[in-house]
Design a protein around this motif. Structure first.
Motif, PDB file in Angstrom:
ATOM      1  N   MET A   1       0.812  -1.199   0.000  1.00 13.48           N
ATOM      2  CA  MET A   1       0.000   0.000   0.000  1.00 13.48           C
ATOM      3  C   MET A   1       0.855   1.262   0.000  1.00 13.48           C
ATOM      4  O   MET A   1       0.373   2.302  -0.380  1.00 13.48           O
ATOM      5  N   PHE A   2       2.110   1.141   0.452  1.00 14.07           N
ATOM      6  CA  PHE A   2       2.949   2.323   0.539  1.00 14.07           C
ATOM      7  C   PHE A   2       3.134   2.977  -0.830  1.00 14.07           C
ATOM      8  O   PHE A   2       3.289   4.187  -0.918  1.00 14.07           O
ATOM      9  N   LEU A   3       3.089   2.208  -1.902  1.00 18.75           N
ATOM     10  CA  LEU A   3       3.233   2.779  -3.245  1.00 18.75           C
ATOM     11  C   LEU A   3       2.112   3.761  -3.537  1.00 18.75           C
ATOM     12  O   LEU A   3       2.333   4.787  -4.175  1.00 18.75           O
ATOM     13  N   ALA A   7       2.409  10.131  -3.954  1.00 18.79           N
ATOM     14  CA  ALA A   7       1.749  10.634  -5.170  1.00 18.79           C
ATOM     15  C   ALA A   7       2.513  10.299  -6.448  1.00 18.79           C
ATOM     16  O   ALA A   7       1.914   9.885  -7.443  1.00 18.79           O
ATOM     17  N   GLU A   8       3.799  10.459  -6.443  1.00 20.07           N
ATOM     18  CA  GLU A   8       4.577  10.187  -7.660  1.00 20.07           C
ATOM     19  C   GLU A   8       4.587   8.706  -8.010  1.00 20.07           C
ATOM     20  O   GLU A   8       4.465   8.333  -9.181  1.00 20.07           O
ATOM     21  N   LEU A   9       4.741   7.848  -7.014  1.00 17.38           N
ATOM     22  CA  LEU A   9       4.715   6.409  -7.280  1.00 17.38           C
ATOM     23  C   LEU A   9       3.332   5.967  -7.746  1.00 17.38           C
ATOM     24  O   LEU A   9       3.205   5.174  -8.680  1.00 17.38           O
ATOM     25  N   ALA A  10       2.293   6.497  -7.112  1.00 16.14           N
ATOM     26  CA  ALA A  10       0.927   6.149  -7.511  1.00 16.14           C
ATOM     27  C   ALA A  10       0.660   6.589  -8.951  1.00 16.14           C
ATOM     28  O   ALA A  10       0.029   5.861  -9.723  1.00 16.14           O
ATOM     29  N   ALA A  55      -8.712   6.251  -3.261  1.00 14.34           N
ATOM     30  CA  ALA A  55      -8.315   7.463  -3.979  1.00 14.34           C
ATOM     31  C   ALA A  55      -7.600   7.101  -5.283  1.00 14.34           C
ATOM     32  O   ALA A  55      -7.789   7.764  -6.312  1.00 14.34           O
ATOM     33  N   PHE A  56      -6.812   6.038  -5.254  1.00 12.22           N
ATOM     34  CA  PHE A  56      -6.115   5.597  -6.455  1.00 12.22           C
ATOM     35  C   PHE A  56      -7.107   5.134  -7.518  1.00 12.22           C
ATOM     36  O   PHE A  56      -6.977   5.471  -8.697  1.00 12.22           O
TER      37      PHE A  56
END
Length: 182
Positions: A1-3, A7-10, A55-56
């Motif tokens: 989930m940390f990814l 914001a940039e990784l997501a 949110a993703f």
């Protein structure tokens, strides 16, 4: 989930998971993610993880809207949603597809802050596509699907919507300043 919390990784994951291919192939990855989200809701995940993934998935919905932003008729029904959620294709839908498109509507009932895109009002063409997608998904999937997903989400959202004044307390201008210590 940390990814998904970065914001940039997501953003990098989102652009990778939504390929520039035909409608049915375009939703395979996002639907698979939404199916995993459904399974996550069956366990006892951290609320922050539920919010991050939700949110993703909303962001993925926004990418679908962005892809249709330049349609000849801005208010026209979404070709993507018409294709992948067509009633005659219901038996061939990938797992999680209904959740993928129902989630923004369900979040609107649970926590409207997560249900849309920040700053969408400043982009009228995107806002119009967003509204078309939400209405079309609700029409095809039904309120029952959206309400059931909202009920599942409520079990994981501890935070009731509160007014900011309840959370932030500003100093009372009429009170005396704290005494200085020496």
């Amino acid at each position: 989930m940390f990814l998904l919390r970065d914001a940039e990784l997501a953003r990098a994951v989102a652009y990778r998971i939504v390929p520039d291919v035909g409608p049915r192939d375009q939703v395979v990855g996002p639907a698979r993610l939404a199916a995993a989200f459904e399974q996550m809701l069956e366990r006892a995940p951290d609320e922050g993880d539920v919010r991050a993934v939700a949110a993703f998935i909303v962001h993925l919905n926004a990418l679908f809207c962005l892809a249709e932003q330049n349609l000849r008729e801005p208010g026209a029904r979404s070709p993507l949603i018409s294709t992948v959620l067509a009633p005659e294709a219901a038996g061939q839908r990938p797992r999680g597809l209904a959740t993928l498109f129902a989630l923004p509507g369900a979040l609107a009932l649970v926590d409207p802050r997560l249900a849309s895109l920040p700053g969408i009002a400043e982009q009228p063409a995107l806002a119009q596509r967003w509204a078309v997608h939400r209405a079309q998904a609700a029409e095809i999937l039904s309120d029952a699907v959206i309400d059931a997903l909202a009920a599942r989400l409520r079990r994981h959202f501890r935070l009731a919507l509160r007014d900011a004044s309840e959370v932030i307390q500003l100093p009372d201008p009429n009170s005396a300043p704290p005494a200085a210590t020496t």
